[in-house]
Design a protein around this motif. Structure first.
Motif: not given
Length: 325
Positions: A225-228, A252-261, A299-301
């Motif tokens: 998905t694009d975000y959670v 941490a994972y979203a930062d790594r793979v370019g997704k959003r939380v 944090r980018p995510a």
């Protein structure tokens, strides 16, 4: 004007345009730089706003006062009506009104009323795809200012009576299969609508093999998905068993793979008390939210907060929910 001076002027102009554009992003709005805030608006409240203009106007004014800039607006059937299909002009009007106030509107899919938790079952996954397809069809037919800006779906397999330690892997694979099918429908539509689920924070503690890869369920979901919208239901920011502690691995994972939380918080009565800000003061809530925002600001995510839910949050801040006349 010399080429050197012209080049310098163009560079300055370009930098000004970039700075202006950056100032318009949700992460750095002109309301003091607060992180974006969203709210889930469920069946009864959404249909009241859609069918009664005075309710919609008051709701949008309230949300704007509270710096809530994203509406997760229910967009499926309720009480034997489906206004998205039968009276799409009602959605067009409400979305336009929200957009005019600088708000974004996501289609909220999933329903206790419809028992959509069953959509993870293989024989019912087509219903989840059809649910999203109705939103895609609506957007394809709507003018740009009346289109949904994204989709949030809330389908929770752990709500099934069949959920237990034995069935859990099968039901979670069903969730992932369903999600993959929904995203394939989005791909086929040619639309770039962001799509993401409401997800419990504890899915990061469940390792699952899916399509030949074993990893935490939360990571499978973020891959798809694009975000959670992370249902991170605690009423304190720091320490053990806190909002930050439970969001750590997803962030941490979203930062790594370019997704959003998006961090989901609750305001409704419930037990145990730690799950919700209900019974606390608004100032106490804002203090905890500020700690989360401070920790994640760079944090980018981090994509802000989403509140559960419109009626519960209104009651929390001491404002009754108007009803349609």
């Amino acid at each position: 004007m010399s080429l050197r001076r012209a080049g310098g002027w163009l560079l300055a102009a370009l930098l000004a345009v970039i700075a202006s554009a950056a100032a318009q992003t949700p992460e750095s709005r002109a309301d003091g730089g607060h992180a974006p805030r969203a709210v889930w608006i469920w069946e009864a409240d959404a249909y009241a706003m859609l069918t009664a203009p005075q309710v919609a106007d008051e709701a949008l004014a309230f949300l704007q006062r509270k710096r809530i800039g994203i509406l997760y607006l229910y967009a499926d059937a309720y009480q034997e009506r489906n206004l998205l299909v039968q009276q799409p002009q009602r959605y067009r009007g409400l979305i336009r009104a929200a957009h005019a106030r600088g708000m974004r509107v996501y289609a909220l899919l999933g329903s206790w009323y419809l028992h959509t938790e069953r959509y993870v079952l293989p024989r019912q996954q087509y219903k989840a795809v059809a649910m999203l397809q109705r939103v895609l069809d609506y957007n394809a037919a709507a003018a740009p200012d009346a289109r949904f800006d994204g989709v949030n779906y809330d389908i929770e397999p752990h709500m099934l009576d069949a959920w237990n330690e034995t069935t859990r892997p099968r039901l979670l694979r069903g969730f992932l299969d369903m999600t993959a099918a929904m995203l394939e429908a989005r791909r086929k539509s040619g639309q770039a609508l962001p799509v993401g689920p409401a997800m419990p924070f504890w899915w990061d503690g469940i390792s699952l093999e899916w399509r030949g890869v074993r990893k935490p369920v939360s990571e499978h979901v973020l891959d798809l998905t694009d975000y959670v919208a992370l249902m991170d239901y605690r009423n304190f920011a720091e320490g053990r068993d806190s909002i930050l502690a439970h969001a750590d691995s997803e962030m941490a994972y979203a930062d790594r793979v370019g997704k959003r939380v998006v961090i989901g918080l609750d305001f409704n009565p419930g037990e145990p008390a730690k799950l919700s800000f209900h019974g606390m003061t608004e100032a106490a809530f804002e203090a905890e939210a500020a700690k989360v925002e401070s920790a994640y600001r760079a944090r980018p995510a981090f994509a802000g907060f989403v509140f559960h839910h419109y009626a519960g949050y209104r009651r929390f801040v001491g404002e009754p929910v108007p009803e349609a006349e």
